[in-house]
Design a protein around this motif. Structure first.
Motif, PDB file in Angstrom:
ATOM      1  N   UNK A 127     109.962 -11.892  19.950  1.00 49.58           N
ATOM      2  CA  UNK A 127     109.818 -12.824  21.055  1.00 49.58           C
ATOM      3  C   UNK A 127     109.521 -14.232  20.541  1.00 49.58           C
ATOM      4  N   UNK A 128     109.872 -15.237  21.325  1.00 52.32           N
ATOM      5  CA  UNK A 128     109.611 -16.618  20.913  1.00 52.32           C
ATOM      6  C   UNK A 128     108.125 -16.856  20.697  1.00 52.32           C
ATOM      7  N   UNK A 129     107.291 -16.191  21.487  1.00 55.24           N
ATOM      8  CA  UNK A 129     105.845 -16.388  21.385  1.00 55.24           C
ATOM      9  C   UNK A 129     105.159 -15.192  20.723  1.00 55.24           C
ATOM     10  N   UNK A 130     105.879 -14.530  19.800  1.00 61.33           N
ATOM     11  CA  UNK A 130     105.334 -13.336  19.140  1.00 61.33           C
ATOM     12  C   UNK A 130     104.003 -13.644  18.471  1.00 61.33           C
ATOM     13  N   UNK A 131     102.976 -12.892  18.840  1.00 58.01           N
ATOM     14  CA  UNK A 131     101.664 -13.069  18.233  1.00 58.01           C
ATOM     15  C   UNK A 131     101.643 -12.457  16.837  1.00 58.01           C
ATOM     16  N   UNK A 156     114.094  -0.736   9.378  1.00 55.60           N
ATOM     17  CA  UNK A 156     112.715  -1.233   9.423  1.00 55.60           C
ATOM     18  C   UNK A 156     112.235  -1.268  10.869  1.00 55.60           C
ATOM     19  N   UNK A 157     111.045  -0.734  11.118  1.00 50.62           N
ATOM     20  CA  UNK A 157     110.440  -0.882  12.455  1.00 50.62           C
ATOM     21  C   UNK A 157     108.923  -0.904  12.325  1.00 50.62           C
ATOM     22  N   UNK A 158     108.271  -1.511  13.299  1.00 48.06           N
ATOM     23  CA  UNK A 158     106.825  -1.658  13.235  1.00 48.06           C
ATOM     24  C   UNK A 158     106.253  -1.946  14.616  1.00 48.06           C
ATOM     25  N   UNK A 159     104.937  -1.776  14.718  1.00 47.77           N
ATOM     26  CA  UNK A 159     104.219  -2.173  15.929  1.00 47.77           C
ATOM     27  C   UNK A 159     104.001  -3.683  15.911  1.00 47.77           C
ATOM     28  N   UNK A 160     103.714  -4.243  17.087  1.00 46.01           N
ATOM     29  CA  UNK A 160     103.408  -5.671  17.159  1.00 46.01           C
ATOM     30  C   UNK A 160     101.929  -5.913  16.861  1.00 46.01           C
ATOM     31  N   UNK A 161     101.463  -7.131  17.073  1.00 41.94           N
ATOM     32  CA  UNK A 161     100.085  -7.487  16.739  1.00 41.94           C
ATOM     33  C   UNK A 161      99.070  -6.857  17.687  1.00 41.94           C
ATOM     34  N   UNK A 193     108.630 -11.099   9.153  1.00 44.35           N
ATOM     35  CA  UNK A 193     108.097 -10.386  10.306  1.00 44.35           C
ATOM     36  C   UNK A 193     106.681 -10.884  10.575  1.00 44.35           C
ATOM     37  N   UNK A 194     105.876 -10.041  11.227  1.00 49.22           N
ATOM     38  CA  UNK A 194     104.451 -10.338  11.417  1.00 49.22           C
ATOM     39  C   UNK A 194     103.652  -9.113  10.958  1.00 49.22           C
ATOM     40  N   UNK A 195     102.398  -9.330  10.625  1.00 46.23           N
ATOM     41  CA  UNK A 195     101.555  -8.200  10.247  1.00 46.23           C
ATOM     42  C   UNK A 195     101.255  -7.372  11.488  1.00 46.23           C
ATOM     43  N   UNK A 196     101.499  -6.077  11.441  1.00 49.01           N
ATOM     44  CA  UNK A 196     101.199  -5.229  12.589  1.00 49.01           C
ATOM     45  C   UNK A 196      99.704  -4.952  12.694  1.00 49.01           C
ATOM     46  N   UNK A 197      99.311  -4.345  13.786  1.00 50.29           N
ATOM     47  CA  UNK A 197      97.914  -4.011  14.020  1.00 50.29           C
ATOM     48  C   UNK A 197      97.711  -2.500  13.925  1.00 50.29           C
TER      49      UNK A 197
END
Length: 282
Positions: A127-131, A156-161, A193-197
């Protein structure tokens, strides 16, 4: 006016996991077990159950509660969740006895096939505003003899923040933080990407009821999921974790391994880490 984010439910996640499983011939089991093998394994499972019943002196009320729970798991579509969290890690350990190369671990219930294919240097759909903190994940896919594997697929797949997976949470767009990245002519990839939680497995269904009744916790440490494959080689399915992360030593799915723990380095705008994959010939 206050808006609320729809929360994923165990029933919704279970239905999606069941649908994804049924849609894949690989996960249904392409080759049926022989009659002899079925007889042996089923008898051993039943013998183990009988032994527990005898040794623990299981009562009729306990038996009826177990029967009701098994019915609830099936009706709620939670068999993929329950089996992937509590059983798959032992299946994977058996498979690992005869495998070389990068260590594997469980696939889990949140894999979805046929995601967007991207070039070797790629940013995951988001998303544009991906946390979340930016994560640059780089590496190389090689053969056991060190030969780079050009055109290998890093699925590759992962959870979001917040700990949610696209396809299993109604507020996330399809394909969010999922992609198949194809390595370059040197077998390299570079994924932004972003670090998942860390996250809890769904607890509002029968699996969660069991966890609560037993006094267990439902948490998984933050991790990245990967399936790495190349023509003529055994696919590696694994998860990569983060040093110092919560629940590393007490994962509800019992899936962590020391060799799968990353140690990201801080950068000007987030984190960077490198991890190479080694595939054995099929």
């Amino acid at each position: 006016m206050t808006t609320t984010t729809p929360s994923p439910t165990a029933a919704g996640s279970g239905a999606n996991a069941s649908e994804a499983f049924r849609a894949s011939s690989e996960r249904r089991g392409a080759a049926a077990a022989s009659q002899e093998r079925t007889d042996r394994v089923v008898r051993r499972v039943l013998e183990a159950i009988y032994q527990v019943v005898r040794e623990e002196e299981v009562t009729y009320p306990e038996f009826q509660a177990a029967k009701r729970w098994l019915m609830d798991v099936g009706e709620g579509g939670e068999w993929p969740l329950f089996l992937d969290v509590f059983v798959e890690h032992e299946i994977e350990k058996v498979a690992a006895r005869t495998q070389e190369g990068t260590a594997g671990t469980i696939e889990g219930p949140y894999y979805l096939p046929a995601q967007t294919r991207l070039p070797a240097a790629a940013t995951l759909p988001m998303r544009e505003d991906e946390k979340g903190e930016k994560l640059l994940f780089t590496g190389q896919v090689r053969d056991l003899d060190g030969t780079p594997l050009a055109g290998a697929e890093v699925d590759f797949w992962q959870a979001d923040a917040d700990g949610y997976y696209s396809g299993f949470a109604p507020h996330l767009p399809d394909g969010n933080l999922r992609a198949v990245v194809v390595t370059d002519d040197q077998g390299r990839f570079e994924i932004t990407s972003i670090k998942p939680a860390p996250y809890q497995i769904p607890t509002d269904g029968p699996t969660g009821a069991l966890i609560a009744a037993a006094g267990w916790h439902p948490w998984r440490p933050a991790h990245l999921h990967l399936m790495v494959r190349a023509d003529g080689h055994r696919q590696v399915t694994t998860q990569l974790y983060f040093t110092g992360g919560e629940w590393l030593d007490n994962d509800v799915a019992t899936a962590t391994k020391d060799e799968l723990i990353l140690d990201p380095a801080p950068t000007a705008d987030g984190w960077a880490v490198e991890y190479d994959f080694v595939l054995e010939r099929a």
